[in-house]
Design a protein around this motif. Structure first.
Motif, PDB file in Angstrom:
ATOM      1  N   GLY A  85       0.803  -1.213   0.000  1.00  0.00           N
ATOM      2  CA  GLY A  85       0.000   0.000   0.000  1.00  0.00           C
ATOM      3  C   GLY A  85       0.834   1.259   0.000  1.00  0.00           C
ATOM      4  N   PHE A  86       1.924   1.286   0.779  1.00  0.00           N
ATOM      5  CA  PHE A  86       2.697   2.529   0.823  1.00  0.00           C
ATOM      6  C   PHE A  86       3.519   2.735  -0.435  1.00  0.00           C
ATOM      7  N   ASP A  87       3.986   1.647  -1.099  1.00  0.00           N
ATOM      8  CA  ASP A  87       4.724   1.911  -2.341  1.00  0.00           C
ATOM      9  C   ASP A  87       3.785   2.214  -3.505  1.00  0.00           C
ATOM     10  N   LEU A  88       2.573   1.649  -3.491  1.00  0.00           N
ATOM     11  CA  LEU A  88       1.573   2.114  -4.450  1.00  0.00           C
ATOM     12  C   LEU A  88       1.202   3.567  -4.163  1.00  0.00           C
ATOM     13  N   GLY A  89       1.170   3.923  -2.875  1.00  0.00           N
ATOM     14  CA  GLY A  89       0.850   5.288  -2.504  1.00  0.00           C
ATOM     15  C   GLY A  89       1.864   6.286  -3.020  1.00  0.00           C
ATOM     16  N   ILE A  90       3.133   5.904  -3.034  1.00  0.00           N
ATOM     17  CA  ILE A  90       4.154   6.791  -3.581  1.00  0.00           C
ATOM     18  C   ILE A  90       3.925   7.004  -5.073  1.00  0.00           C
ATOM     19  N   GLY A  91       3.532   5.954  -5.787  1.00  0.00           N
ATOM     20  CA  GLY A  91       3.193   6.118  -7.200  1.00  0.00           C
ATOM     21  C   GLY A  91       2.002   7.032  -7.392  1.00  0.00           C
ATOM     22  N   ILE A  92       0.996   6.908  -6.538  1.00  0.00           N
ATOM     23  CA  ILE A  92      -0.191   7.767  -6.620  1.00  0.00           C
ATOM     24  C   ILE A  92       0.191   9.232  -6.410  1.00  0.00           C
ATOM     25  N   LEU A  93       1.151   9.474  -5.534  1.00  0.00           N
ATOM     26  CA  LEU A  93       1.569  10.845  -5.210  1.00  0.00           C
ATOM     27  C   LEU A  93       2.559  11.435  -6.214  1.00  0.00           C
ATOM     28  N   PHE A  94       3.033  10.638  -7.165  1.00  0.00           N
ATOM     29  CA  PHE A  94       4.089  11.086  -8.070  1.00  0.00           C
ATOM     30  C   PHE A  94       3.777  12.413  -8.775  1.00  0.00           C
ATOM     31  N   PRO A  95       2.552  12.649  -9.264  1.00  0.00           N
ATOM     32  CA  PRO A  95       2.304  13.905  -9.982  1.00  0.00           C
ATOM     33  C   PRO A  95       2.487  15.158  -9.126  1.00  0.00           C
ATOM     34  N   VAL A  96       2.323  15.054  -7.792  1.00  0.00           N
ATOM     35  CA  VAL A  96       2.486  16.241  -6.956  1.00  0.00           C
ATOM     36  C   VAL A  96       3.901  16.342  -6.390  1.00  0.00           C
ATOM     37  N   MET A  97       4.780  15.428  -6.777  1.00  0.00           N
ATOM     38  CA  MET A  97       6.186  15.518  -6.398  1.00  0.00           C
ATOM     39  C   MET A  97       6.969  16.209  -7.511  1.00  0.00           C
ATOM     40  N   ALA A  98       7.977  16.950  -7.120  1.00  0.00           N
ATOM     41  CA  ALA A  98       8.808  17.657  -8.094  1.00  0.00           C
ATOM     42  C   ALA A  98       9.686  16.669  -8.849  1.00  0.00           C
ATOM     43  N   PRO A  99       9.736  16.760 -10.196  1.00  0.00           N
ATOM     44  CA  PRO A  99      10.660  15.905 -10.956  1.00  0.00           C
ATOM     45  C   PRO A  99      12.098  16.131 -10.486  1.00  0.00           C
ATOM     46  N   GLY A 100      12.864  15.075 -10.546  1.00  0.00           N
ATOM     47  CA  GLY A 100      14.255  15.203 -10.132  1.00  0.00           C
ATOM     48  C   GLY A 100      14.480  14.621  -8.755  1.00  0.00           C
ATOM     49  N   ALA A 101      15.085  15.421  -7.871  1.00  0.00           N
ATOM     50  CA  ALA A 101      15.542  14.912  -6.586  1.00  0.00           C
ATOM     51  C   ALA A 101      14.404  14.345  -5.729  1.00  0.00           C
ATOM     52  N   GLU A 102      13.238  15.019  -5.700  1.00  0.00           N
ATOM     53  CA  GLU A 102      12.155  14.548  -4.836  1.00  0.00           C
ATOM     54  C   GLU A 102      11.640  13.187  -5.294  1.00  0.00           C
ATOM     55  N   ARG A 103      11.405  13.042  -6.586  1.00  0.00           N
ATOM     56  CA  ARG A 103      10.926  11.751  -7.085  1.00  0.00           C
ATOM     57  C   ARG A 103      11.988  10.665  -6.915  1.00  0.00           C
ATOM     58  N   GLU A 104      13.244  10.997  -7.161  1.00  0.00           N
ATOM     59  CA  GLU A 104      14.309  10.003  -7.021  1.00  0.00           C
ATOM     60  C   GLU A 104      14.448   9.555  -5.574  1.00  0.00           C
ATOM     61  N   THR A 105      14.285  10.474  -4.643  1.00  0.00           N
ATOM     62  CA  THR A 105      14.351  10.108  -3.235  1.00  0.00           C
ATOM     63  C   THR A 105      13.196   9.185  -2.867  1.00  0.00           C
ATOM     64  N   ALA A 106      11.997   9.515  -3.334  1.00  0.00           N
ATOM     65  CA  ALA A 106      10.832   8.670  -3.051  1.00  0.00           C
ATOM     66  C   ALA A 106      11.028   7.267  -3.597  1.00  0.00           C
ATOM     67  N   ILE A 107      11.548   7.156  -4.813  1.00  0.00           N
ATOM     68  CA  ILE A 107      11.803   5.849  -5.418  1.00  0.00           C
ATOM     69  C   ILE A 107      12.844   5.081  -4.607  1.00  0.00           C
ATOM     70  N   ALA A 108      13.892   5.787  -4.154  1.00  0.00           N
ATOM     71  CA  ALA A 108      14.965   5.127  -3.412  1.00  0.00           C
ATOM     72  C   ALA A 108      14.472   4.525  -2.103  1.00  0.00           C
ATOM     73  N   THR A 109      13.420   5.110  -1.497  1.00  0.00           N
ATOM     74  CA  THR A 109      12.925   4.582  -0.225  1.00  0.00           C
ATOM     75  C   THR A 109      12.246   3.226  -0.375  1.00  0.00           C
ATOM     76  N   ILE A 110      11.677   2.946  -1.544  1.00  0.00           N
ATOM     77  CA  ILE A 110      10.941   1.688  -1.724  1.00  0.00           C
ATOM     78  C   ILE A 110      11.692   0.677  -2.581  1.00  0.00           C
ATOM     79  N   LYS A 111      12.781   1.094  -3.210  1.00  0.00           N
ATOM     80  CA  LYS A 111      13.489   0.211  -4.137  1.00  0.00           C
ATOM     81  C   LYS A 111      13.898  -1.121  -3.513  1.00  0.00           C
ATOM     82  N   PRO A 112      14.380  -1.169  -2.249  1.00  0.00           N
ATOM     83  CA  PRO A 112      14.821  -2.451  -1.702  1.00  0.00           C
ATOM     84  C   PRO A 112      13.696  -3.392  -1.274  1.00  0.00           C
ATOM     85  N   VAL A 113      12.456  -2.890  -1.125  1.00  0.00           N
ATOM     86  CA  VAL A 113      11.417  -3.707  -0.481  1.00  0.00           C
ATOM     87  C   VAL A 113      10.178  -3.942  -1.332  1.00  0.00           C
ATOM     88  N   TRP A 114      10.006  -3.221  -2.438  1.00  0.00           N
ATOM     89  CA  TRP A 114       8.714  -3.284  -3.126  1.00  0.00           C
ATOM     90  C   TRP A 114       8.433  -4.652  -3.717  1.00  0.00           C
TER      91      TRP A 114
END
Length: 334
Positions: free
Chosen positions: A27-56
């Motif tokens: 649910g939380f990694d799907l939630g990050i995808g849902i929130l992607f449009p309101v995140m700034a391209p670049g560092a913010e999106r890359e940071t969000a992706i990095a938080t779920i990369k090891p566990v999704w």
């Protein structure tokens, strides 16, 4: 040979546990995808992706266990319910596939905007369809004999759309709370703002679904408002209100870990409420879990397998979360 009543309850508990763990992890990694449009391209999106990369990847194991468990332990329920929700189920699977492909491809292309959109669309579709499937099952399906007797579009209703939107809002809340816990600086500040909005939307959605559900079926109404069901159901809305207050207080004092676990507590309470509504039905109003269960020797054989595999799944999942427990920035863990 008939099903064993005790083993049937154990299997219902195992499947319920698998579905709940899937919801609060994937649910939380799907939630990050849902929130992607309101995140700034670049560092913010890359940071969000990095938080779920090891566990999704590991998070989705629980979906396999839950779905496979229904097929193996409650084959009659599986045979009736699957035709009733084929359309949203296929869309959900396609959404998960697009989400996975986008997750891998976005770092290997110059058209990152395209795969960012696919990541958002796949995550949102998957979450929405999971809610629609829940609503379609709760509102009931037509059964004739031992088969589904409804039409292709019976799953589509105002209630199933409500539950679909509710799951999207709730997953967005989990995603924002996960980012609060795992990030710092500007990304964390934005996550707090998203959590306020996601929390308000989720609490409103829980209220709307809770008010509508008892009026779908007389059994639901009696479980919630008549004795003896009232004794079990009455504490749930009280605990939801208390948890909501603690969640708001945690956001106000800018707690980092508490919002995530309080959001999960809200999920747990809604899951308990769902159990109160539908127990003992496997197909609401039509087939009980004992009528839907497989034979006793198959229940015992499968229980041995799950008893061996479940500790392994819990072990490697827990180790992954422990190993990658630190704060995350766009460049990686700090």
């Amino acid at each position: 040979m008939l099903p064993d009543p005790t083993l049937t309850l154990i299997w219902a508990g195992i499947i319920g546990l698998a579905i709940f763990v899937y919801v609060v992890t994937d649910g939380f990694d799907l939630g990050i995808g849902i929130l992607f449009p309101v995140m700034a391209p670049g560092a913010e999106r890359e940071t969000a992706i990095a938080t779920i990369k090891p566990v999704w990847d590991a998070n989705q194991t629980w979906l396999v266990l839950g779905g496979g468990g229904v097929f193996a332990a409650f084959p009659l329920a599986y045979a009736i319910l699957m035709p009733a929700v084929y359309a949203p189920l296929i869309i959900m699977l396609l959404g998960l596939i697009f989400r996975g492909v986008a997750f891998k491809f976005r770092s290997r292309t110059t058209r990152i905007w395209l795969w960012d959109f696919a990541f958002f669309a796949g995550s949102t579709l998957a979450a929405f369809c999971q809610g629609v499937i829940l609503g379609a099952v709760l509102q009931g399906v037509k059964v004739s004999g031992r088969s589904y007797a409804g039409g292709w579009w019976d799953w589509l209703s105002p209630f199933s759309l409500l539950t679909g939107v509710s799951v999207v809002a709730a997953y967005a809340l989990l995603g924002s709370c996960w980012l609060i816990w795992r990030t710092t600086g500007a990304v964390q500040d934005h996550a707090y703002r998203m959590a306020w909005r996601g929390g308000a939307a989720s609490i409103a959605a829980v209220g709307a679904v809770s008010l509508a559900t008892p009026f779908l079926n007389h059994d639901y109404f009696s479980h919630w408002f008549e004795v003896p069901g009232l004794y079990y159901s009455a504490p749930v809305p009280i605990l939801v209100a208390v948890t909501s207050v603690f969640f708001v207080r945690a956001l106000r004092r800018r707690a980092e870990v508490a919002p995530f676990f309080l959001a999960q507590a809200l999920f747990l309470l809604t899951f308990i409420g769902l159990g109160i509504s539908i127990f003992p039905w496997a197909v609401p109003g039509q087939v009980t879990i004992w009528q839907a269960a497989t034979v006793a020797n198959a229940q015992s054989f499968m229980l041995v397998g799950v008893g061996l595999l479940l500790p392994v799944i819990l072990g490697y999942t827990g180790y992954a979360y422990w190993l990658f427990r630190g704060k995350v920035e766009a460049e990686g863990y700090v």
